[in-house]
Design a protein around this motif. Structure first.
Motif, PDB file in Angstrom:
ATOM      1  N   VAL A  32      -5.197   7.729  -7.012  1.00 25.37           N
ATOM      2  CA  VAL A  32      -4.718   8.857  -6.202  1.00 25.37           C
ATOM      3  C   VAL A  32      -4.216   8.368  -4.850  1.00 25.37           C
ATOM      4  O   VAL A  32      -3.145   8.784  -4.381  1.00 25.37           O
ATOM      5  CB  VAL A  32      -5.831   9.926  -6.052  1.00 25.37           C
ATOM      6  CG1 VAL A  32      -5.470  10.958  -5.006  1.00 25.37           C
ATOM      7  CG2 VAL A  32      -6.092  10.592  -7.386  1.00 25.37           C
ATOM      8  N   LEU A  33      -4.953   7.472  -4.215  1.00 23.47           N
ATOM      9  CA  LEU A  33      -4.533   6.943  -2.910  1.00 23.47           C
ATOM     10  C   LEU A  33      -3.212   6.177  -3.022  1.00 23.47           C
ATOM     11  O   LEU A  33      -2.338   6.308  -2.162  1.00 23.47           O
ATOM     12  CB  LEU A  33      -5.632   6.071  -2.311  1.00 23.47           C
ATOM     13  CG  LEU A  33      -6.910   6.800  -1.904  1.00 23.47           C
ATOM     14  CD1 LEU A  33      -7.972   5.806  -1.440  1.00 23.47           C
ATOM     15  CD2 LEU A  33      -6.618   7.837  -0.831  1.00 23.47           C
ATOM     16  N   CYS A  34      -3.074   5.397  -4.081  1.00 27.87           N
ATOM     17  CA  CYS A  34      -1.815   4.660  -4.285  1.00 27.87           C
ATOM     18  C   CYS A  34      -0.657   5.609  -4.540  1.00 27.87           C
ATOM     19  O   CYS A  34       0.452   5.376  -4.045  1.00 27.87           O
ATOM     20  CB  CYS A  34      -1.959   3.677  -5.450  1.00 27.87           C
ATOM     21  SG  CYS A  34      -2.896   2.209  -5.047  1.00 27.87           S
ATOM     22  N   LEU A  35      -0.879   6.660  -5.314  1.00 27.51           N
ATOM     23  CA  LEU A  35       0.189   7.622  -5.581  1.00 27.51           C
ATOM     24  C   LEU A  35       0.579   8.385  -4.315  1.00 27.51           C
ATOM     25  O   LEU A  35       1.756   8.684  -4.105  1.00 27.51           O
ATOM     26  CB  LEU A  35      -0.212   8.580  -6.697  1.00 27.51           C
ATOM     27  CG  LEU A  35      -0.260   7.966  -8.095  1.00 27.51           C
ATOM     28  CD1 LEU A  35      -0.787   8.972  -9.102  1.00 27.51           C
ATOM     29  CD2 LEU A  35       1.107   7.455  -8.509  1.00 27.51           C
ATOM     30  N   ILE A  36      -0.395   8.689  -3.459  1.00 26.16           N
ATOM     31  CA  ILE A  36      -0.080   9.335  -2.185  1.00 26.16           C
ATOM     32  C   ILE A  36       0.761   8.401  -1.323  1.00 26.16           C
ATOM     33  O   ILE A  36       1.774   8.809  -0.746  1.00 26.16           O
ATOM     34  CB  ILE A  36      -1.375   9.765  -1.464  1.00 26.16           C
ATOM     35  CG1 ILE A  36      -2.023  10.927  -2.204  1.00 26.16           C
ATOM     36  CG2 ILE A  36      -1.100  10.128   0.000  1.00 26.16           C
ATOM     37  CD1 ILE A  36      -3.426  11.263  -1.714  1.00 26.16           C
ATOM     38  N   ALA A  37       0.351   7.138  -1.242  1.00 22.12           N
ATOM     39  CA  ALA A  37       1.112   6.155  -0.465  1.00 22.12           C
ATOM     40  C   ALA A  37       2.505   5.950  -1.055  1.00 22.12           C
ATOM     41  O   ALA A  37       3.493   5.850  -0.320  1.00 22.12           O
ATOM     42  CB  ALA A  37       0.350   4.828  -0.413  1.00 22.12           C
ATOM     43  N   GLU A  38       2.585   5.923  -2.383  1.00 21.61           N
ATOM     44  CA  GLU A  38       3.893   5.752  -3.040  1.00 21.61           C
ATOM     45  C   GLU A  38       4.810   6.927  -2.739  1.00 21.61           C
ATOM     46  O   GLU A  38       5.995   6.736  -2.452  1.00 21.61           O
ATOM     47  CB  GLU A  38       3.685   5.607  -4.549  1.00 21.61           C
ATOM     48  CG  GLU A  38       4.951   5.343  -5.321  1.00 21.61           C
ATOM     49  CD  GLU A  38       5.525   6.589  -5.966  1.00 21.61           C
ATOM     50  OE1 GLU A  38       6.753   6.634  -6.148  1.00 21.61           O
ATOM     51  OE2 GLU A  38       4.746   7.503  -6.278  1.00 21.61           O
ATOM     52  N   THR A  39       4.285   8.126  -2.774  1.00 19.74           N
ATOM     53  CA  THR A  39       5.089   9.309  -2.454  1.00 19.74           C
ATOM     54  C   THR A  39       5.573   9.254  -1.009  1.00 19.74           C
ATOM     55  O   THR A  39       6.735   9.545  -0.727  1.00 19.74           O
ATOM     56  CB  THR A  39       4.266  10.593  -2.694  1.00 19.74           C
ATOM     57  OG1 THR A  39       3.860  10.623  -4.055  1.00 19.74           O
ATOM     58  CG2 THR A  39       5.068  11.840  -2.378  1.00 19.74           C
ATOM     59  N   PHE A  40       4.690   8.864  -0.114  1.00 20.24           N
ATOM     60  CA  PHE A  40       5.061   8.747   1.297  1.00 20.24           C
ATOM     61  C   PHE A  40       6.169   7.714   1.490  1.00 20.24           C
ATOM     62  O   PHE A  40       7.195   7.990   2.118  1.00 20.24           O
ATOM     63  CB  PHE A  40       3.822   8.375   2.129  1.00 20.24           C
ATOM     64  CG  PHE A  40       4.136   8.029   3.552  1.00 20.24           C
ATOM     65  CD1 PHE A  40       4.402   9.037   4.470  1.00 20.24           C
ATOM     66  CD2 PHE A  40       4.169   6.715   3.968  1.00 20.24           C
ATOM     67  CE1 PHE A  40       4.693   8.724   5.788  1.00 20.24           C
ATOM     68  CE2 PHE A  40       4.461   6.390   5.277  1.00 20.24           C
ATOM     69  CZ  PHE A  40       4.729   7.397   6.194  1.00 20.24           C
TER      70      PHE A  40
END
Length: 183
Positions: free
Chosen positions: A63-71
Motif C-alpha cells: 500500500v505504501l509503495c502504491l501510494i508513493a507510485e501514484t504520487f
C-alpha cells in the motif's frame, strides 16, 4: 515521448521503482499465503501466526509503495505535460507575426489543453501501464518458477494457447459474421 521521459527522468524513475517494488511485493504476498495455508495444513500455529504478521506487513508495504507510485507518477505526468507546454510556447515565440495570425487564438489554446491531455492519455498513461504489466509478468514468472518449474511451463503453454487459438478462428468468424449481416 522519449525526450520528455528523459527530461523528467528522476520522477519517472521514482514512479517506476515504486511500481516495480509494489508488484514484486504483491507476488510475495501470494507466496506467503501459500505458506500460511501450508502452516495450517501442518497444524503449526507458531509458523501460521508469524506468516500472518509477515503477510500484514507485506500488504502494508504494498500500500505504501502504491501510494508513493501514484504520487510520483502524477508528478512525472505533470512535469512532462508542463515541459511539453513550455516547448509549445517556445515554438509560438519563434513564429513571425504573420505566421502567428494564420491560426485563431482558440486553436493555440486548444493545443495547450486538449492536445496535451490527449498526449497524456495516449503516451504517458500507457507507458506506466505497460511498465506495470511487464513487472507483473516478470514477477509472476519468477513466482511460478519458484514453486515448480513444471507449473511455469504449463502456464506458458496455456497462455500461448489462449493467445493463438482465437486467432485461428477469427478469420472464419469474420467471414461468417459478414455473411450473416448481409442476409
Amino acid at each position: 515521448m522519449k525526450y520528455y521521459l528523459k527530461k523528467c527522468w528522476p520522477t519517472v524513475t521514482a514512479a517506476s521503482i515504486c511500481m516495480v517494488v509494489a508488484y514484486g511485493l504483491q507476488v510475495c504476498t501470494s507466496l506467503v499465503q501459500i505458506q500460511i495455508t501450508q502452516g495450517l495444513l501442518d497444524g503449526d500455529l507458531r509458523a501460521f501466526t508469524i506468516r500472518i504478521i509477515l503477510l500484514l506487513l507485506t500488504w502494508l508495504a504494498v500500500v505504501l509503495c502504491l501510494i508513493a507510485e501514484t504520487f510520483f507518477q502524477g508528478r512525472a505526468v505533470r512535469r512532462m505535460n508542463n515541459a511539453l507546454r513550455r516547448d509549445m510556447a517556445a515554438g509560438l515565440l519563434h513564429k513571425t507575426h504573420q505566421e502567428y495570425h494564420k491560426q485563431e487564438s482558440g486553436e493555440y489554446l486548444s493545443q495547450f489543453t486538449n492536445d496535451v491531455n490527449q498526449i497524456e492519455q495516449m503516451a504517458w498513461t500507457p507507458f506506466f501501464t505497460i511498465m506495470g504489466s511487464a513487472a507483473q509478468v516478470v514477477f509472476g514468472i519468477v513466482a511460478l518458477a519458484s514453486i515448480h518449474w513444471l507449473l511455469l511451463v504449463i502456464s506458458l503453454v496455456i497462455a500461448l494457447v489462449m493467445i493463438f487459438v482465437p486467432r485461428l478462428f477469427s478469420q472464419r468468424l469474420g467471414t461468417v459474421g459478414t455473411a450473416c449481416a448481409a442476409s
